[in-house]
Design a protein around this motif. Structure first.
Motif, PDB file in Angstrom:
ATOM      1  N   MET A  50     -10.101   4.229 -19.066  1.00  0.00           N
ATOM      2  CA  MET A  50     -10.340   5.264 -20.219  1.00  0.00           C
ATOM      3  C   MET A  50     -10.130   6.453 -19.621  1.00  0.00           C
ATOM      4  SD  MET A  50     -13.895   5.565 -22.275  1.00  0.00           S
ATOM      5  CE  MET A  50     -14.298   7.023 -23.469  1.00  0.00           C
ATOM      6  N   ARG A  51      -9.605   7.447 -20.444  1.00  0.00           N
ATOM      7  CA  ARG A  51      -9.536   8.897 -20.109  1.00  0.00           C
ATOM      8  C   ARG A  51     -10.739   9.676 -20.368  1.00  0.00           C
ATOM      9  NH1 ARG A  51      -4.810  11.594 -22.940  1.00  0.00           N
ATOM     10  NH2 ARG A  51      -5.300  13.193 -21.657  1.00  0.00           N
ATOM     11  N   SER A  52     -11.114  10.644 -19.601  1.00  0.00           N
ATOM     12  CA  SER A  52     -12.213  11.446 -19.832  1.00  0.00           C
ATOM     13  C   SER A  52     -12.290  12.218 -20.905  1.00  0.00           C
ATOM     14  CB  SER A  52     -12.355  12.367 -18.575  1.00  0.00           C
ATOM     15  OG  SER A  52     -11.269  13.314 -18.337  1.00  0.00           O
ATOM     16  N   SER A  53     -13.539  12.545 -21.364  1.00  0.00           N
ATOM     17  CA  SER A  53     -13.516  13.464 -22.621  1.00  0.00           C
ATOM     18  C   SER A  53     -14.803  14.213 -22.523  1.00  0.00           C
ATOM     19  CB  SER A  53     -13.279  12.642 -23.858  1.00  0.00           C
ATOM     20  OG  SER A  53     -14.567  11.900 -24.172  1.00  0.00           O
ATOM     21  N   PRO A  54     -14.949  15.360 -23.056  1.00  0.00           N
ATOM     22  CA  PRO A  54     -16.160  15.908 -22.933  1.00  0.00           C
ATOM     23  C   PRO A  54     -17.251  14.984 -23.941  1.00  0.00           C
ATOM     24  CG  PRO A  54     -14.564  17.728 -23.691  1.00  0.00           C
ATOM     25  CD  PRO A  54     -13.633  16.230 -23.454  1.00  0.00           C
ATOM     26  N   LEU A  55     -16.987  14.541 -24.891  1.00  0.00           N
ATOM     27  CA  LEU A  55     -18.023  13.449 -25.504  1.00  0.00           C
ATOM     28  C   LEU A  55     -18.563  12.481 -24.514  1.00  0.00           C
ATOM     29  CD1 LEU A  55     -20.084  13.330 -27.820  1.00  0.00           C
ATOM     30  CD2 LEU A  55     -18.140  12.419 -29.181  1.00  0.00           C
ATOM     31  N   GLY A  56     -17.304  11.978 -24.365  1.00  0.00           N
ATOM     32  CA  GLY A  56     -17.607  10.871 -23.394  1.00  0.00           C
ATOM     33  C   GLY A  56     -18.524  10.910 -22.172  1.00  0.00           C
ATOM     34  N   LEU A  57     -18.107  11.964 -21.466  1.00  0.00           N
ATOM     35  CA  LEU A  57     -18.974  12.667 -20.341  1.00  0.00           C
ATOM     36  C   LEU A  57     -20.376  12.855 -20.714  1.00  0.00           C
ATOM     37  CD1 LEU A  57     -19.205  13.673 -17.412  1.00  0.00           C
ATOM     38  CD2 LEU A  57     -18.673  15.957 -18.478  1.00  0.00           C
ATOM     39  N   TYR A  74     -19.959   7.488 -32.697  1.00  0.00           N
ATOM     40  CA  TYR A  74     -19.682   5.934 -32.532  1.00  0.00           C
ATOM     41  C   TYR A  74     -18.316   5.298 -31.881  1.00  0.00           C
ATOM     42  CZ  TYR A  74     -23.967   5.331 -34.991  1.00  0.00           C
ATOM     43  OH  TYR A  74     -25.388   5.535 -35.238  1.00  0.00           O
ATOM     44  N   ARG A  75     -17.293   6.424 -32.195  1.00  0.00           N
ATOM     45  CA  ARG A  75     -16.210   5.973 -31.807  1.00  0.00           C
ATOM     46  C   ARG A  75     -15.984   6.073 -30.024  1.00  0.00           C
ATOM     47  NH1 ARG A  75     -13.971   8.482 -35.992  1.00  0.00           N
ATOM     48  NH2 ARG A  75     -13.612  10.396 -34.610  1.00  0.00           N
ATOM     49  N   THR A  76     -16.483   6.963 -29.634  1.00  0.00           N
ATOM     50  CA  THR A  76     -16.872   7.310 -28.254  1.00  0.00           C
ATOM     51  C   THR A  76     -17.691   6.225 -27.584  1.00  0.00           C
ATOM     52  OG1 THR A  76     -16.611   9.780 -28.514  1.00  0.00           O
ATOM     53  CG2 THR A  76     -17.573   9.013 -26.362  1.00  0.00           C
ATOM     54  N   ILE A  77     -18.584   5.737 -28.115  1.00  0.00           N
ATOM     55  CA  ILE A  77     -19.532   5.049 -27.736  1.00  0.00           C
ATOM     56  C   ILE A  77     -18.811   3.500 -27.548  1.00  0.00           C
ATOM     57  CG2 ILE A  77     -21.580   3.450 -28.159  1.00  0.00           C
ATOM     58  CD1 ILE A  77     -22.962   6.041 -29.028  1.00  0.00           C
ATOM     59  N   ASP A  78     -17.991   3.032 -28.583  1.00  0.00           N
ATOM     60  CA  ASP A  78     -17.241   2.061 -28.710  1.00  0.00           C
ATOM     61  C   ASP A  78     -16.309   1.902 -27.475  1.00  0.00           C
ATOM     62  OD1 ASP A  78     -18.515   0.923 -30.801  1.00  0.00           O
ATOM     63  OD2 ASP A  78     -16.810   1.662 -32.485  1.00  0.00           O
ATOM     64  N   ARG A  79     -15.577   2.980 -27.293  1.00  0.00           N
ATOM     65  CA  ARG A  79     -14.575   2.928 -26.086  1.00  0.00           C
ATOM     66  C   ARG A  79     -15.059   3.066 -24.698  1.00  0.00           C
ATOM     67  NH1 ARG A  79     -12.280   7.497 -29.399  1.00  0.00           N
ATOM     68  NH2 ARG A  79     -13.055   9.017 -27.960  1.00  0.00           N
ATOM     69  N   LEU A  80     -16.429   3.616 -24.555  1.00  0.00           N
ATOM     70  CA  LEU A  80     -17.188   3.537 -23.546  1.00  0.00           C
ATOM     71  C   LEU A  80     -17.400   2.203 -23.273  1.00  0.00           C
ATOM     72  CD1 LEU A  80     -19.367   6.815 -23.549  1.00  0.00           C
ATOM     73  CD2 LEU A  80     -17.346   6.252 -21.854  1.00  0.00           C
ATOM     74  N   LEU A  81     -18.003   1.274 -24.051  1.00  0.00           N
ATOM     75  CA  LEU A  81     -18.406  -0.105 -24.064  1.00  0.00           C
ATOM     76  C   LEU A  81     -17.218  -0.809 -23.899  1.00  0.00           C
ATOM     77  CD1 LEU A  81     -20.885  -1.877 -24.560  1.00  0.00           C
ATOM     78  CD2 LEU A  81     -20.265  -1.830 -26.946  1.00  0.00           C
TER      79      LEU A  81
END
Length: 197
Positions: free
Chosen positions: A1-8, A46-53
């Motif tokens: 997964m690529r980094s993103s401000p929200l993911g971080l 929620y999309r970010t959480i799904d990608r992190l999961l």
């Protein structure tokens, strides 16, 4: 997964304690991180959480149901998530990247407007920047009263420096527009563009 401000942001908050999405969103707002990370739409969280999961950077800790609320899934950071957080942080802090915000794009075509229109719009923006600086100063005062460590407010310190520089530039350009030192004729610019093609 690529980094993103929200993911971080999600990974960093889950380092503090396991949380459900509403708790993550609430902490983002309480800590003022919504000023530096776009969480205006819950769907993006929620999309970010799904990608992190999916990437294995977070895991479901538990799912609970309360009579007052719909089912809530609580997430926790995984060991790969802890590693990714550090890597993303180091990369984002060290690497200067070209970003494409709206304002410079609009400035590049300011010639489409009359000088007096640009002066009015930039003056309005300067007023908004002054208000943002006042809010940041108020937040800094609150942090000082709470004896928060400086590191917790570095993003505000950075934003204050950037906004101060922007305000200085806006004041200089609007002064040049008012005095006539900065002016243009769109027809002449259009003719110049025509000649260069």
């Amino acid at each position: 997964m690529r980094s993103s401000p929200l993911g971080l942001t999600v990974l960093s908050l889950l380092h503090m304690r396991p949380l459900h999405p509403y708790g993550i969103q609430r902490l983002i707002k309480q800590w003022g991180k919504d000023q530096v990370v776009n969480v205006s739409q819950r769907a993006s969280l929620y999309r970010t959480i799904d990608r992190l999961l999916d990437a294995g950077l977070i895991a479901v800790r538990e799912t609970s149901r309360d009579q007052q609320y719909p089912e809530r899934t609580v997430y926790e950071v995984t060991d790969p998530g802890r590693t990714a957080t550090r890597e993303w942080l180091r990369e984002m802090l060290a690497a200067s990247r070209t970003e494409y915000p709206e304002f410079p794009a609009a400035l590049s075509f300011a010639m489409m407007l009359l000088p007096r229109e640009v002066e009015a719009d930039l003056s309005a923006r300067a007023g908004q920047v002054r208000a943002q600086l006042a809010e940041l100063e108020s937040a800094a005062e609150g942090a000082r009263e709470l004896s928060l460590p400086r590191v917790t407010m570095l993003e505000d310190e950075y934003r204050r420096a950037v906004l101060t520089a922007e305000l200085d530039w806006l004041d200089a350009v609007t002064a040049d527009l008012r005095s006539g030192a900065l002016t243009w004729d769109f027809e002449a610019l259009a003719a110049l563009a025509q000649a260069s093609t």
